[in-house]
Write a protein that holds these residues in place. Structure first.
Motif: not given
Length: 65
Positions: A26-50
């Motif tokens: 969809t190209g839309k931000p992923a949701l985790a616990g209803g929270v859009a996974q945006t404006t993350l640090s690179e480390d946090d983003a990599q963790h959430m991606l995995k």
């Protein structure tokens, strides 16, 4: 491309304040616990991606909302 990556549902994109985990289809931000996974640090983003891709490969949709 490794077979595992062919099944990935989520990817990273840079945003104005860091990184966003997006749903590939969809190209839309992923949701985790209803929270859009945006404006993350690179480390946090990599963790959430995995985490999200791992959950999606197992068929667990609980991370979507």
């Amino acid at each position: 491309m490794p077979d595992e990556r062919k099944k990935d549902r989520f990817a990273l994109r840079p945003d104005a304040a860091g990184w966003t985990v997006v749903e590939i289809w969809t190209g839309k931000p992923a949701l985790a616990g209803g929270v859009a996974q945006t404006t993350l640090s690179e480390d946090d983003a990599q963790h959430m991606l995995k985490l999200l891709n791992s959950q999606a490969r197992r068929g667990d949709s609980s991370m979507r909302k």
